[in-house]
Design a protein around this motif. Structure first.
Motif, mmCIF file in Angstrom:
data_model
loop_
_atom_site.group_PDB
_atom_site.id
_atom_site.type_symbol
_atom_site.label_atom_id
_atom_site.label_comp_id
_atom_site.label_asym_id
_atom_site.label_seq_id
_atom_site.Cartn_x
_atom_site.Cartn_y
_atom_site.Cartn_z
ATOM 1 N N SER A 36 0.817 -1.470 -0.287
ATOM 2 C CA SER A 36 -0.461 -0.154 -0.066
ATOM 3 C C SER A 36 0.369 1.348 -0.232
ATOM 4 O O SER A 36 0.015 2.645 0.497
ATOM 5 C CB SER A 36 -0.810 0.223 1.159
ATOM 6 O OG SER A 36 -1.708 1.490 0.986
ATOM 7 N N GLY A 37 1.759 0.910 0.212
ATOM 8 C CA GLY A 37 2.859 2.435 -0.594
ATOM 9 C C GLY A 37 4.269 3.114 1.305
ATOM 10 O O GLY A 37 4.904 3.250 0.352
ATOM 11 N N SER A 38 3.637 1.917 1.939
ATOM 12 C CA SER A 38 4.448 2.636 3.255
ATOM 13 C C SER A 38 5.979 1.170 2.743
ATOM 14 O O SER A 38 6.348 1.134 1.550
ATOM 15 C CB SER A 38 4.271 1.815 4.319
ATOM 16 O OG SER A 38 4.604 2.506 5.031
ATOM 17 N N ASN A 39 7.059 1.501 3.732
ATOM 18 C CA ASN A 39 8.720 1.190 2.649
ATOM 19 C C ASN A 39 8.684 0.264 4.380
ATOM 20 O O ASN A 39 8.168 0.470 5.975
ATOM 21 C CB ASN A 39 8.926 1.585 2.930
ATOM 22 C CG ASN A 39 9.036 2.956 3.415
ATOM 23 O OD1 ASN A 39 9.727 3.217 5.431
ATOM 24 N ND2 ASN A 39 9.493 4.443 3.601
ATOM 25 N N THR A 42 9.721 2.356 8.003
ATOM 26 C CA THR A 42 8.559 3.254 7.768
ATOM 27 C C THR A 42 7.484 1.795 9.718
ATOM 28 O O THR A 42 7.507 2.121 10.292
ATOM 29 C CB THR A 42 7.630 3.486 7.621
ATOM 30 O OG1 THR A 42 7.798 4.808 6.325
ATOM 31 C CG2 THR A 42 6.276 4.980 8.574
ATOM 32 N N VAL A 208 6.740 7.319 5.664
ATOM 33 C CA VAL A 208 6.222 7.089 4.245
ATOM 34 C C VAL A 208 4.729 5.863 5.291
ATOM 35 O O VAL A 208 5.314 4.848 4.858
ATOM 36 C CB VAL A 208 6.275 6.364 3.147
ATOM 37 C CG1 VAL A 208 5.275 5.800 2.279
ATOM 38 C CG2 VAL A 208 7.293 7.061 2.206
ATOM 39 N N LEU A 209 3.496 6.493 5.235
ATOM 40 C CA LEU A 209 2.287 6.072 5.741
ATOM 41 C C LEU A 209 1.847 4.779 4.638
ATOM 42 O O LEU A 209 2.179 5.393 3.101
ATOM 43 C CB LEU A 209 1.128 6.996 6.331
ATOM 44 C CG LEU A 209 2.329 7.378 7.386
ATOM 45 C CD1 LEU A 209 1.495 8.462 8.270
ATOM 46 C CD2 LEU A 209 1.992 5.945 8.798
ATOM 47 N N PRO A 210 0.999 4.117 4.592
ATOM 48 C CA PRO A 210 0.342 3.338 3.265
ATOM 49 C C PRO A 210 -0.730 4.645 2.894
ATOM 50 O O PRO A 210 -1.038 5.069 3.989
ATOM 51 C CB PRO A 210 -0.508 2.357 4.399
ATOM 52 C CG PRO A 210 0.247 2.740 5.427
ATOM 53 C CD PRO A 210 0.842 3.430 6.283
ATOM 54 N N ARG A 211 -1.090 4.269 1.750
ATOM 55 C CA ARG A 211 -2.876 5.246 1.090
ATOM 56 C C ARG A 211 -3.470 4.298 1.374
ATOM 57 O O ARG A 211 -4.462 5.150 0.546
ATOM 58 C CB ARG A 211 -1.784 4.942 -0.033
ATOM 59 C CG ARG A 211 -0.283 6.350 -0.361
ATOM 60 C CD ARG A 211 -0.056 6.258 -1.820
ATOM 61 N NE ARG A 211 0.208 4.837 -2.457
ATOM 62 C CZ ARG A 211 0.342 4.708 -2.741
ATOM 63 N NH1 ARG A 211 2.051 5.324 -2.351
ATOM 64 N NH2 ARG A 211 1.175 3.664 -3.650
ATOM 65 N N THR A 212 -4.311 3.019 1.554
ATOM 66 C CA THR A 212 -5.874 2.060 1.769
ATOM 67 C C THR A 212 -5.794 2.099 3.071
ATOM 68 O O THR A 212 -4.685 1.739 3.943
ATOM 69 C CB THR A 212 -5.231 1.223 0.742
ATOM 70 O OG1 THR A 212 -4.554 0.472 0.924
ATOM 71 C CG2 THR A 212 -4.774 1.860 -1.373
ATOM 72 N N GLY A 215 -3.513 -1.403 3.906
ATOM 73 C CA GLY A 215 -2.516 -1.352 3.679
ATOM 74 C C GLY A 215 -2.177 -0.449 4.966
ATOM 75 O O GLY A 215 -1.143 -0.721 6.066
ATOM 76 N N TRP A 216 -3.739 0.605 6.269
ATOM 77 C CA TRP A 216 -3.339 0.860 7.255
ATOM 78 C C TRP A 216 -3.641 -0.186 8.231
ATOM 79 O O TRP A 216 -3.020 -1.046 9.533
ATOM 80 C CB TRP A 216 -4.238 1.781 7.647
ATOM 81 C CG TRP A 216 -3.686 3.374 7.336
ATOM 82 C CD1 TRP A 216 -3.708 3.888 6.287
ATOM 83 C CD2 TRP A 216 -2.645 4.321 8.267
ATOM 84 N NE1 TRP A 216 -3.185 4.920 6.244
ATOM 85 C CE2 TRP A 216 -2.742 5.081 7.636
ATOM 86 C CE3 TRP A 216 -2.205 3.896 9.219
ATOM 87 C CZ2 TRP A 216 -1.711 6.649 8.014
ATOM 88 C CZ3 TRP A 216 -1.423 4.949 9.787
ATOM 89 C CH2 TRP A 216 -1.485 5.910 9.693
#
Length: 294
Positions: A36-39, A42, A208-212, A215-216
């Motif tokens: 979801s975009g995190s890494n 983070t 970078v936090l999740p985008r969905t 993902g959260w």
């Protein structure tokens, strides 16, 4: 063996197994956060915040001092730094290679811990343990599929660095905790690891936090499962010792492989499945072969 001692051993085994399952769920949740975009940095930075907070509240409610002796405190902080390094290495490896593969390489740590204990003279390295180590290495070789030519060497190396780090932390922390209360030591470790990783994350600009929503869920799940797993693991270590708690952790590769296939769509070849089975047989056998007290 007295009934109280037997009950303590079985409670420690159950707690170690629960920790192993929670570790597998934490790693799988982290993979969902990555998608979801995190890494990894983070996720690694914030997965220690919750166990530290839980331990502070738990110890305060129980009227137990948070402090350690100067020597034990500095050792625990050093272990926290090593924990931060191996956690980042494992999460980075999960981002580079399949989850099951990363976990299998990482699960060299019980073998590493056993060898260190044997070399230092803190545990006897009998022929049964050596046989289990050889069998586990054979299983890992099959599971890694080293002849496939499709391995990411950096990812495998990072997973091995994580294994070496955790093996060292288990051995040293067992000497600090012994049969006492593991919670203050775990608190120091979690706090040191969390502070170091959060500072590095901020300095590197990789927050970078999740985008969905999914993902959260993975991000929060990674922290929650890891909090339970970390606390339970070190409590179990104080109850049944470093070798047995490490060996019981081999429940995680089976859980992680199943989660990787069902949730992440990863595929395992028949040879890899056979390798996983050999690893499990080797470590379960080594656990059952523990010598009985006279």
């Amino acid at each position: 063996m007295p009934s109280t001692s037997r009950s303590r051993i079985w409670a420690g085994i159950a707690l170690a197994l629960a920790a192993a399952i929670a570790f597998a769920l934490a790693n799988t949740s982290a993979s969902l956060a990555y998608q979801s975009g995190s890494n990894p940095l983070t996720v690694a930075a914030f997965r220690f915040v919750l166990p530290a907070a839980v331990l502070v509240v738990w110890l305060r409610l129980g009227g137990i001092p948070l402090g350690l002796s100067k020597r034990s405190g500095w050792i625990a902080v050093a272990l926290g730094i090593v924990t931060a390094i191996y956690t980042w290495a494992l999460l980075s490896a999960i981002g580079m290679i399949p989850l099951a593969l990363a976990v299998l390489v990482f699960y060299l740590f019980p073998l590493i811990a056993t060898v260190i204990l044997g070399i230092c003279g803190w545990e006897k390295l009998g022929w049964r343990k050596i046989a289990a180590i050889v069998l586990a290495f054979v299983g890992l070789t099959l599971a890694l599929d080293v002849t496939g030519g499709n391995l990411n060497i950096i990812g495998v190396t990072l997973a091995f660095v994580a294994a070496l780090g955790l093996g060292t932390v288990i051995v040293v922390s067992s000497r600090v905790i012994r049969a006492g209360d593991s919670r203050p030591v775990t608190l120091y470790m979690a706090t040191a690891a969390g502070v170091l990783l959060i500072a590095y994350c901020a300095a590197a600009g990789e927050f970078v936090l999740p985008r969905t929503g999914l993902g959260w869920a993975g991000f929060i799940g990674a922290a929650a499962f890891y909090a339970f797993a970390m606390i339970a693991f070190y409590i179990a270590l104080s109850m049944i010792g470093p070798v047995q708690v490490s060996l019981m952790s081999y429940a995680e590769p089976v859980v992680a492989a199943g989660l990787g296939v069902t949730l992440l769509g990863e595929a395992l070849a028949p040879m890899q499945v056979a390798g996983i089975a050999l690893v499990v047989v080797a470590l379960v056998g080594a656990t059952l072969w523990q010598p009985r007290a006279p």
